[in-house]
Design an enzyme around this catalytic site. Structure first.
Site, PDB file in Angstrom:
ATOM      1  N   SER A 412       0.834  -1.201   0.000  1.00 26.93           N
ATOM      2  CA  SER A 412       0.000   0.000   0.000  1.00 26.93           C
ATOM      3  C   SER A 412       0.867   1.249   0.000  1.00 26.93           C
ATOM      4  O   SER A 412       0.358   2.354  -0.007  1.00 26.93           O
ATOM      5  CB  SER A 412      -0.933   0.001   1.211  1.00 26.93           C
ATOM      6  OG  SER A 412      -0.159  -0.050   2.380  1.00 26.93           O
ATOM      7  N   HIS A 433      -2.206  -2.887  -5.678  1.00 28.78           N
ATOM      8  CA  HIS A 433      -2.702  -2.473  -4.367  1.00 28.78           C
ATOM      9  C   HIS A 433      -4.213  -2.691  -4.296  1.00 28.78           C
ATOM     10  O   HIS A 433      -4.992  -1.901  -4.824  1.00 28.78           O
ATOM     11  CB  HIS A 433      -2.334  -0.991  -4.134  1.00 28.78           C
ATOM     12  CG  HIS A 433      -2.779  -0.460  -2.810  1.00 28.78           C
ATOM     13  ND1 HIS A 433      -2.966   0.887  -2.571  1.00 28.78           N
ATOM     14  CD2 HIS A 433      -3.076  -1.083  -1.643  1.00 28.78           C
ATOM     15  CE1 HIS A 433      -3.360   1.050  -1.321  1.00 28.78           C
ATOM     16  NE2 HIS A 433      -3.441  -0.120  -0.747  1.00 28.78           N
ATOM     17  N   GLU A 445      -5.310  -0.319  -7.341  1.00 31.92           N
ATOM     18  CA  GLU A 445      -4.275   0.609  -7.816  1.00 31.92           C
ATOM     19  C   GLU A 445      -3.155  -0.244  -8.410  1.00 31.92           C
ATOM     20  O   GLU A 445      -2.584  -1.089  -7.713  1.00 31.92           O
ATOM     21  CB  GLU A 445      -3.700   1.423  -6.654  1.00 31.92           C
ATOM     22  CG  GLU A 445      -4.373   2.758  -6.437  1.00 31.92           C
ATOM     23  CD  GLU A 445      -3.672   3.592  -5.359  1.00 31.92           C
ATOM     24  OE1 GLU A 445      -3.685   4.810  -5.468  1.00 31.92           O
ATOM     25  OE2 GLU A 445      -3.120   3.020  -4.403  1.00 31.92           O
ATOM     26  N   ASN A 483      -3.688   6.940  -1.058  1.00 25.64           N
ATOM     27  CA  ASN A 483      -3.217   7.235   0.294  1.00 25.64           C
ATOM     28  C   ASN A 483      -2.524   8.592   0.373  1.00 25.64           C
ATOM     29  O   ASN A 483      -2.539   9.243   1.412  1.00 25.64           O
ATOM     30  CB  ASN A 483      -2.285   6.123   0.792  1.00 25.64           C
ATOM     31  CG  ASN A 483      -3.083   4.926   1.281  1.00 25.64           C
ATOM     32  OD1 ASN A 483      -4.293   5.033   1.497  1.00 25.64           O
ATOM     33  ND2 ASN A 483      -2.438   3.793   1.436  1.00 25.64           N
TER      34      ASN A 483
END
Ligand code: 3HC
Length: 717
Positions: A412, A433, A445, A483
């Site tokens: 991540s 991800h 992702e 993120n």
């Protein structure tokens, strides 16, 4: 005009074939083709009936979505459908593939419907902020009853040919569709005087009169699953009209009025933006369309934890055999039993039957030996976030797994290039991800390493599609897309807490805005201790936004996992209860850091959190980390609970107007002195030009500017 309808006569039957690749939407040329060819068939004395089918893999995928918001050419759908429904000769729809939205509505205007075994039908307009506006809300309730019709329209679900047959939506399923349809209509034309029209059926709607139960249940379902959306209420209103109005055409008038209301509602534009956005995101600007894609016949997963198990389920659900490796036998047993329980839960809920469960679960095997993934075409590592461990695993995989296989990391936030560098095949290494729970969350992702090859990327994007994910490419840069944006959002929520707001106020304001879950409920769900422990380990002083979380953890408040965090939880429940005992902590941390607490409005909460996403998003686009603005919208809607009906943060900014966005950023920059609000260059430029975030891929390749070492976003969350 786009699209056409072919006409040929076979054994006294006119065969009309809709041809508008790839999925045959009802574009202007198709509508014109209906009118012209139905007239031709009516006027041809040798023709006794009509078969209507589609070329290629689709029957008709609905109205042409790209025409909404424009002034379409040629005849309208109502004219084309009237021609079909009142054709003087019987018509059978030969449904060869997807019959969705206007596609199913076309079939409902035919006298009969036969489908191929792989065909499916549905009215998914609700996913576009619309309702079935070509008679679907009036005809489907007449055919299957209002309750089933509402379920189909409010979920937007696809109904298989087999199910459609059992529900009475279609009359037959055939393996030799066109030939059987020709024979069918010959027989009907010869032996039947009055060919049925769905509009004439009334039994099922009349039966529902006098009781509001069906409508009450539908409203409850819409409130639960389609929070904040405009179209579901309008669909229910149309079905209410179908139930209560005697004249079919009066119901059609209600439908037409409601359809226009949906059409002009901003939610429609936002949701169609996401429909096309998901398809745009799946294309990588500098990877040619014709790049060969590797066939994935078997997948391997390293790690049988929550992520590994969830990813394995995705492959199995897509019919791809998958093998899980863990180094610990107990972990593996536990992991497999969680997967089994997840499938059993679906059986218990009626979402799959025992046979289907046995089928998918049977595709998942497991062992402790890396050799067992040596014949896989892709292996995804899904162990916890530790670069050293991941590098060790990749070294082993590189040695044992077939040399052509793709090796992917479900990281991540770690540097995919570092992971790739320990292998002899960096061109075949990418990040994948997944979001937790991986078998449910749609976002994937795909992290493009500096050496990931075109073939590797094209293959992983196609795997994403097979797994029914919304796949979005990110360059290998800190926090990737999602993120990195989340960091500023969460930091602002925490700053608002330090400045005087309370968790439930922040959460409620953002949930009212449409977020699926407020930031403090989310932090409690994830666990406050993860970041706290990481910060402690790093030995550096926590940044201001993390200070309240740290204090809560010092008092053993870790979130849902131990029943107390920003909220209190009763055992076995995820419902958050206010925790007034925390208020002294908030006040103390504010005072220690010289922050004077004040009243904070909901408007400020929403502006600060959402603009933090937008401002960071603008940098992400400018740096080329994300390809285009809509990619970021797709990320936020599918992975972070952003309301689809607002079209994602970047579309929301477009709707707000770039000048307004800039004014607000300046205002909050002045107020907070926080760089989060220092307007991004792209926003300043767009505000000056009266422009918008566009959907075109970023032109410049700025890969060389990215440095993984410059920050560690993930660790700060
Ligand atoms: N109108 C215009 N373009 C459409 C379209 C439509 N209804 N449906 C799909 N397309 C386009 C896609 O944008 C894509 O274009 P691209 O290749 O340039 O990216 C191309 O067709 C292929 O689509 P997919 O990649 O989605 O192909 P799949 O094979 O994966 O899926 C599908 C096929 C299941 C038919 C899927 O495309 C789909 O769900 N389409 C939308 C169905 C829908 O929502 N219909 C309702 C439309 S609104 C309506 O009918 C209103 C009416 O009630 C009045």
């Amino acid at each position: 005009m786009k699209g056409t309808v072919h006409y040929e006569v076979k054994d006294g039957v006119a065969l009309l074939t809709v041809d508008n690749p790839p999925v045959n939407p009802l574009s202007a040329g198709v509508r014109a083709g209906f009118v012209e060819n139905i007239t031709k068939a009516e006027n041809d004395p040798d023709v006794i009936g009509l078969v209507l089918t589609g070329a290629g893999r689709s029957f008709i995928a609905g109205a042409d979505i790209s025409e909404f918001g424009t002034k379409p050419d040629g005849p309208g759908l109502d004219e084309a459908f009237k021609k079909l429904e009142f054709c003087s000769k019987p018509v059978v729809a030969a449904i060869n593939g997807s019959a969705l939205g206007g596609g199913l509505e076309t079939a409902l205007c035919c006298n009969y419907r036969i489908a191929g075994p792989a065909a499916f039908v549905g009215l998914p307009e609700v996913n576009l902020g619309l309702l079935p506006g070509a008679g679907g809300t009036q005809r489907l309730p007449r055919l299957v009853g209002p309750a089933e019709a509402l379920k189909i329209m409010l979920t937007g679900m696809h109904v298989s040919a087999k199910k459609a047959l059992s529900m009475g939506i279609i009359d037959e399923v055939s393996d030799d569709l066109v030939n059987d349809s020709i024979k069918f209509i010959q027989e009907k034309a010869a032996n039947t005087e009055n060919h049925p029209k769905v509009r004439d059926l009334s039994e099922k709607v009349v039966e529902a009169r006098g009781s509001d139960n069906v409508l009450i249940e539908a409203r409850a379902m819409a409130a639960k699953t389609r929070k904040g959306q405009f179209a579901p209420g309008k669909i229910i209103q149309c079905v209410e009209a179908a139930i209560n109005l005697d004249d079919f055409d009066d119901g059609m008038k209600t439908e037409s009025d409601c359809f226009i209301e949906c059409l002009v509602n901003p939610q429609r534009e936002a949701m169609i933006h996401i429909f096309f956005g998901e398809r745009a995101a799946s294309k990588i600007a500098d990877v040619p369309k014709e790049t060969p894609v590797k066939d994935i016949k078997k997948a391997g997963i390293i790690g049988s934890g929550t992520m590994g198990g969830g990813i394995a389920m995705c492959f199995a659900n897509a019919g791809i055999p998958v093998h899980i490796i863990d180094q610990d036998e107990d972990n593996l047993k536990r992991g497999m039993s969680v997967i089994e329980k997840n499938y059993q839960f679906m059986v218990d809920r009626g979402r799959m039957n025992q046979e289907m469960k046995d089928g998918v679960f049977g595709l998942i095997t497991s062992s402790l030996d890396y050799q067992d993934v040596s014949d896989c075409d892709i292996v995804i590592e899904a162990v916890y976030e530790n670069l050293e461990l991941k590098e060790k695993i990749f070294k082993t995989l590189d040695e044992v797994v077939n040399k052509d296989a793709i090796l992917a990391s479900n990281t991540s936030g770690l540097n995919v290039d570092s992971i790739a560098s320990v292998t002899n095949r960096p061109d075949k290494v990418v990040g994948t991800h997944f979001f937790s729970p991986a078998n449910i969350m749609r976002l994937l992702e795909v992290v493009r390493g500096s050496q990931s090859s075109d073939e590797t990327l094209a293959t992983v994007m196609s795997v994403g599609k097979k797994l029914k994910k919304a796949a979005v490419v990110s360059l290998n840069a800190p926090g990737f897309i999602g993120n990195r944006m989340l960091f500023g959002y969460t930091a602002q929520a925490n700053m608002l807490l330090l400045e005087g707001a309370l968790p439930h106020q922040v959460d409620q304001a953002l949930e009212k805005f449409g977020m699926n879950m407020g930031p403090f409920r989310m932090l409690d769900l994830v666990g406050l201790d993860l970041g706290w422990r990481a910060r402690k380990l790093s030995g550096t002083e926590s940044a201001l936004p993390s200070k309240i979380s740290d204090q809560l953890c010092e008092q053993d408040r870790f979130g849902q996992k131990n029943g107390k965090g920003f909220y209190n939880y009763t055992e076995g429940s995820r419902a958050p209860n206010p925790a007034p005992e925390n208020e002294d902590i908030y006040k103390a941390v504010s005072a220690e850091n010289g922050i004077e607490r004040r009243e904070i409005s909901d408007e400020e909460i929403i502006d600060r959190c959402i603009l933090a996403l937008v401002n960071e998003g603008a940098d992400i686009i400018e740096e080329g980390v994300g390809q285009r603005a809509v990619d970021l919208d797709v990320v936020y809607i599918n992975g972070y609970g952003f309301p689809i009906w607002r079209g994602g943060p970047m579309h929301h900014a477009n709707a707000m107007g770039m000048k307004e966005v800039l004014n607000k950023l300046n205002k909050y920059h002045e107020l907070t002195k926080n760089d989060t609000f220092k307007p991004a260059n792209l926003i300043k430029k767009l505000a000056e030009e009266d422009g918008k975030f566009g959907d075109a891929p970023a032109k410049e390749d700025r890969k060389e500017k990215l440095s993984f070492e410059k920050s560690s976003v993930a660790g700060n969350l």
